[in-house]
Write a protein that holds these residues in place. Structure first.
Motif, PDB file in Angstrom:
ATOM      1  N   PRO A  53      59.188 -82.380 -15.136  1.00  0.00           N
ATOM      2  CA  PRO A  53      59.498 -83.816 -15.216  1.00  0.00           C
ATOM      3  C   PRO A  53      58.510 -84.612 -14.368  1.00  0.00           C
ATOM      4  CG  PRO A  53      61.479 -82.544 -14.715  1.00  0.00           C
ATOM      5  CD  PRO A  53      60.351 -81.586 -14.712  1.00  0.00           C
ATOM      6  N   GLY A  81      47.591 -78.931 -19.236  1.00  0.00           N
ATOM      7  CA  GLY A  81      48.530 -79.738 -19.980  1.00  0.00           C
ATOM      8  C   GLY A  81      48.464 -79.521 -21.481  1.00  0.00           C
ATOM      9  N   LYS A  82      47.271 -79.350 -21.990  1.00  0.00           N
ATOM     10  CA  LYS A  82      47.130 -79.243 -23.443  1.00  0.00           C
ATOM     11  C   LYS A  82      47.690 -77.943 -24.009  1.00  0.00           C
ATOM     12  CE  LYS A  82      42.765 -78.693 -24.792  1.00  0.00           C
ATOM     13  NZ  LYS A  82      41.299 -78.916 -24.786  1.00  0.00           N
ATOM     14  N   PHE A  83      48.021 -77.006 -23.133  1.00  0.00           N
ATOM     15  CA  PHE A  83      48.568 -75.737 -23.620  1.00  0.00           C
ATOM     16  C   PHE A  83      50.091 -75.707 -23.586  1.00  0.00           C
ATOM     17  CE2 PHE A  83      44.299 -74.707 -21.985  1.00  0.00           C
ATOM     18  CZ  PHE A  83      43.732 -74.387 -23.213  1.00  0.00           C
ATOM     19  N   MET A  84      50.698 -76.868 -23.312  1.00  0.00           N
ATOM     20  CA  MET A  84      52.140 -76.900 -23.129  1.00  0.00           C
ATOM     21  C   MET A  84      52.903 -76.977 -24.436  1.00  0.00           C
ATOM     22  SD  MET A  84      52.409 -79.104 -19.624  1.00  0.00           S
ATOM     23  CE  MET A  84      51.964 -78.365 -18.041  1.00  0.00           C
ATOM     24  N   SER A  85      52.622 -76.069 -25.338  1.00  0.00           N
ATOM     25  CA  SER A  85      53.477 -75.887 -26.523  1.00  0.00           C
ATOM     26  C   SER A  85      53.284 -74.490 -27.066  1.00  0.00           C
ATOM     27  CB  SER A  85      53.165 -76.909 -27.618  1.00  0.00           C
ATOM     28  OG  SER A  85      52.020 -76.547 -28.340  1.00  0.00           O
ATOM     29  N   GLY A  86      54.391 -73.891 -27.427  1.00  0.00           N
ATOM     30  CA  GLY A  86      54.326 -72.612 -28.111  1.00  0.00           C
ATOM     31  C   GLY A  86      54.111 -71.405 -27.226  1.00  0.00           C
ATOM     32  N   PRO A  89      60.051 -71.632 -22.077  1.00  0.00           N
ATOM     33  CA  PRO A  89      58.816 -72.114 -22.697  1.00  0.00           C
ATOM     34  C   PRO A  89      57.986 -72.867 -21.659  1.00  0.00           C
ATOM     35  CG  PRO A  89      60.734 -72.678 -24.029  1.00  0.00           C
ATOM     36  CD  PRO A  89      61.255 -72.201 -22.711  1.00  0.00           C
ATOM     37  N   THR A 128      56.501 -75.774 -20.536  1.00  0.00           N
ATOM     38  CA  THR A 128      56.577 -77.215 -20.816  1.00  0.00           C
ATOM     39  C   THR A 128      56.264 -77.961 -19.535  1.00  0.00           C
ATOM     40  OG1 THR A 128      58.942 -77.145 -20.334  1.00  0.00           O
ATOM     41  CG2 THR A 128      58.302 -76.976 -22.638  1.00  0.00           C
TER      42      THR A 128
END
Lengths: 421, 421, 421, 421
Positions: free
Chosen positions: C361, C375-380, C356, C358
């Motif tokens: 670190p 950064g805002k696209f880091m889901s799904g 995924p 994400t």
């Protein structure tokens, strides 16, 4: 009901009230709390909702405004059980009725008793004619919901893979040897005729005012179209022939994958039908039911005929008896026609007409919240006539106008053919 | 459970079986047949369905394949109560579960008894270790459904304008004078750590295999975020500030009009919350619950922190006690934290992690239908850890991985903050 | 680009700017105003929009804030051509981009010229390193849109029954006699490895920070999966076997009737494929493209292997050359692999990983509107690696992370298998 | 057109053909290829599609069946440009018309020329009356699409934030000093009247057969309702008062957030309106346009009047001139009424009637594919009468029946009030 005095009229109405309210309660016998709660589609309502809403009607329009010291059974119920009366306040959204697991069926029965006691306690002395008018309206409203109670529970049980019967007495003996009489065409001369309610008994607002209509000579089939004839239509490719269909109908049939009436199942080559008695063989001699207006119209085109107008239907219906196969027989299925002549116009199946549900010339909406009764539905729906096998005996009459959107199929809706002369 | 013999192991399992199955049945006490039938959304299931499906699990995976002469309670139930096991055949569609008014709640109780008798009659002599393994799995599966039973009934009752309580003992005394301790950060050094199930007791397939994970130094908040802190986020415009949100989260929040946690109602300036005890004031000192992953992530960004990874969480959790506020207390609401130190990791609320639910390195799906258990859900969902106030006592453990789609809010899901060192 | 002075760096960037901007404009040659305007689905954008939005990026982030006296080409364009930068103001809704028939393609070309002149006029004396950083970002952004330009025009033309070619040079000679080499597994020892951007050249924010990752021993297939192998999967019932699929994937495949990769058509038993060169035969030796993550995962399960993680892929990719079949060849189709050894990791098709998308670190979002970059696209979404036959030469690198939702198919997305050792 | 010979009739038709076809082509002047390609909603079609479909009509129904050796311009066009004629074969799906960037506008112009040359070459000697009948039908069909061309391009441009003008001659001088005459009621006696087409010139199938209708005494307003009167309705809460609305209308208004006619924008307290001339002030003296049937009905109820039936309208229209403000003036906006008496029934705005679009008694569908012309649309739509400011001069007549679903607003649809006497 040409009564001598308001008090006598009230007393008669209270007798009718007891009888009709009791009939509604009887419909719920044998249903579980869960059966009475579930809602199978937005068009249908839970049984419990029908039981409560009809009581809400009396409470809201008769008791609250007219009976001093009447105590609301539960103030929340106005929100929960208002159907569409915008003037009476906010409503629970229709598609969420099935989530109201509380109040319970027992609560609703207590609500019915509370309302019934208050209505029966109305004293003849003080009674206004307005109360009588509203009570009478409420009883006819109650009967409408008796029919919906049955059509909605059928729809619910049809979704259940177990195909439970609503009531399951001994199976009906089905006469299969000799079919119904051939279609015979009954001629009518046309001309200017009077149509609509005469005003000598109860009628809904949409049946008025009585007015003249101009009819051309026409002929009406002696009986409704049967399941057997419908099967011929199906086998002749009726559901796959675009030229037979209205454009909106063709779209509806494609989008919903219609290939037979609602509730028909092809069980290894034999047609079964979900009924209030559970899954049963299709009776080829009985009138077809659970078809949409679009399907009725396509069938008529295929047959080389047409649907009657509502005025034609009403005019013809004056020449026949208004008895028939209604809910009171608890048959709950259309019955094969055996009579010769113009027959079966009342009971068995509602007959789609080609008439959109529009106001009669001079129609006026009544004042107050009750005025929302029928007028606001006068667009986009088609008129059906005659009542069905789940209509209460005595509820319909020649001028009675039922109406549904042309894609609806869960009512006991069928058709009778007409043609020009 | 390091047993000496298969028969002893079976006997112990049967004791556990009786206890856990009985707990499930107790959850249904006080619910009506209607309560147990309705389905408030496709994500939720009716109580009756939970009661039946857990029984179906034992019947299908333990009794039918392994017990000679076992008689199915009802052959239709395989179709009705299969959840998602494609290998076991066709299923009733999930969104229509609420239309199954039959079988009744009493039928389902009889079904449970039928299955329970058969399971208890399994004789120790003949028993294979495979049966024990499946029984044990079935009991953990049953406990998962105990939690869903409670979250789903809460969702159903929250749709009801009457806001009924599931259980309504005396109101909880809420300590409002002194709030929870300030957030204190607990440091962890990181490095290569072991993570996942050790194999010395039951664990779900997705907790295995145990493997090494590389952690960077991190700090974890001593307690979960509270309702009071959430209110500050709201008042600071958290729900209206796009830059705090993941893009999919922002869309979800806009499309669903999120402006507070699920079940919060603004009652003339005072926040109320629908709970299993009915509508109650929001407890500002208690951990926030019923928030989505998207909201948790936005809050963490607003706070200047982040969510922990699941490996960080698991590593930290080994240093704390696994007691907490679980379902067995019948509190059914998160409890304000009063302990100092790293506290409250188990119970109260499931804590969203920033880790997508993916297979551990070397993960293999088990053979057979049971193999569909968790592997097929390893996309699009986020891991939560620690259990909640409606999780059965003893069900969770440090390695336990719960998972939901990032927009889901009806679980008791909250958050604990983390940050880099 | 280790430049000696800001002015030199700017000058180099301006050279690159001219070249890359010109490449974008060349992509539009041969397209009509209508071709450049239409939007075939919400995920895709019109060509004209790509041409304008990339110019808007330079105007908004470089020219307006940093160049004194810069005159906006048209103040309305900020509303029309903002993509998703919430911080920069309101936007034209994405699904309605295809309705912007004005401004015309010629207007947009004039817009591009206006912006280009202003950028080229930036004087080395005054330039800040911030401008250089933003210019460099804008050029990489421009190259991303070059690829989307091609995938989106392919999707548009695929909807047209005429199946027009985007560019139609002489047909490619397809080597059909000898297929690609068999799959050979290349072993990697694992351990703690460094991953992510080193910082010595441009990289997107999501490639940072460089950090350690722990790899287990693994093997990677020497080449990507071919169309021929995919056809075997299809013929073996791959699309009809639930046990191969993730649950969400199975739902997507059912709901969208997937039975082959996107753009495949069964033409009387021979598979054709819509390509940028029009409808052409499927090349069985070439890497499969236009498959979703769900399909890639199901194939890997069917094969008895798995997808690599992004860290495995990146680690392995350091051992191969980064040349390959990119957009500059104007082949616009994946090429059959002919090399032995670990080959074809760059170009041809983006390779789905099991990772995924994400944050690494320690990842931090940059300040300002540009900080909304990744950064805002880091889901799904899932990570893909390596670039495709429509990626500009020089755009990708071993650490490059592309990402799409797991159901998307319109990119040149394929797969390479991995397994545990 | 009472011609002496078939050849003369053909020659006259060819003159008309040239003129009308040329008018259509002129409509496209000033549009770009992109303008002509985009489709702003499923109800609307691209300009290019109108240009092509009208040509397809002549090709399919006149040239292919009747002209020996006619060569199809392009065999694919039958699939692309068939509108709804099920009998003629498969069709490109309506909502995807906007994706047909190819064929180009120039291709379509060449198509038009190809068809025009073939039609003009039809020799008088050989011509059958069937060809003349089809040519005449084709020209009236062409005019219908001229109107849709304009309403559809307006809808497209209204979606564009730039609000481009379709044609932008000098602004209209708007007479604001003196408003239109007050509403005066014109009485009609009713009785049995003849209605429908007399048969002495072209009429569409749905205008026949001529038949008797029974009218009650009624009065018709001397002019249409104005924007100023509509604003009063709005200010009186018309859009927020449920009791004024049909139930379906109320739902439509709520679901679509109607609070003013389509294309109205509140620009800081002043009402602007998107027109074919771009964004312009609402002319309070001009007839209101772009309202649905539901809104028209609600307004009439609010006013204490009603909409006329189509028979009332037709009957009254025989007493007025059929000149008016049509498309040929290129005004493209309704004009304030200045005449006294019953005025403005033709042109300006289509006037909603209360009549559903149903077959006239004795209506028969014609044979062949042309028979699909109007009959299949006879459900769910309402009749409008009189033509609008974008109807071609000479296209309408007193018996002309236009029809749209009751929620449609993008036509130039307004209303004229009626009442019972």
């Amino acid at each position: 009901m040409a009564e001598n005095s308001p008090a006598q009229k009230l007393s008669h109405l209270q007798d009718a009230y007891l009888r009709i309210r009791n009939e509604t309660s009887c419909l719920a016998e044998g249903l579980t709390d869960a059966d009475a709660t579930a809602q199978s589609m937005p068009d249908a309502s839970p049984s419990k909702w029908h039981l409560a809403h009809t009581s809400w009607f009396f409470e809201t329009f008769v008791l609250v405004p007219h009976i001093r010291n009447y105590t609301l059974f539960n103030p929340d119920y106005n929100f929960l059980f208002n159907s569409y009366y915008e003037a009476v306040g906010a409503r629970h959204p229709r598609p969420s009725r099935g989530l109201l697991t509380r109040p319970s069926l027992d609560d609703i029965k207590a609500y019915r008793n509370h309302v019934d006691e208050a209505v029966m306690a109305i004293s003849g002395e003080a009674v206004s004619s307005q109360i009588s008018t509203l009570l009478e309206l409420g009883l006819h409203h109650e009967q409408q919901h008796q029919e919906l109670f049955l059509t909605d529970i059928l729809h619910l049980f049809a979704q259940n893979p177990l195909k439970p019967a609503y009531r399951n007495p001994v199976p009906l003996e089905v006469i299969r040897e000799d079919g119904p009489p051939d279609i015979v065409w009954h001629q009518f001369a046309g001309g200017v005729v009077e149509t609509g309610d005469r005003g000598d008994a109860f009628a809904f607002d949409c049946e008025r005012p009585r007015h003249e209509a101009l009819l051309r000579p026409f002929a009406l089939a002696g009986r409704a179209v049967t399941n057997g004839e419908w099967l011929t239509f199906m086998q002749d490719g009726g559901y796959a022939t675009a030229s037979l269909w209205l454009a909106d109908g063709w779209d509806a049939a494609r989008n919903s994958n219609w290939s037979a009436p609602l509730y028909w199942h092809d069980a290894d080559g034999q047609w079964q039908q979900m009924t209030l008695r559970g899954l049963q063989p299709v009776d080829l001699n009985a009138p077809v039911a659970h078809i949409s207006y679009y399907e009725a119209d396509a069938f008529a085109t295929w047959f080389g005929a047409r649907l009657p107008t509502e005025h034609e239907w009403e005019h013809a219906s004056h020449s026949v008896e208004s008895d028939g196969n209604f809910a009171d027989s608890e048959r709950y299925r259309p019955r094969p026609q055996t009579r010769q002549g113009l027959a079966g116009m009342f009971g068995d199946v509602w007959e789609w007409t080609q008439s959109p549900f529009t106001p009669y010339p001079g129609f006026r909406v009544s004042g107050g919240a009750v005025g929302e009764y029928n007028g606001k539905f006068m667009s986009g729906q088609m008129v059906l006539r005659g009542g069905s096998c789940v209509t209460p005996q005595g509820h319909v009459r020649p001028t009675y106008r039922n109406f549904f959107h042309p894609d609806k199929r869960w009512q006991f809706s069928g058709l009778r053919l007409a043609k020009d002369c």
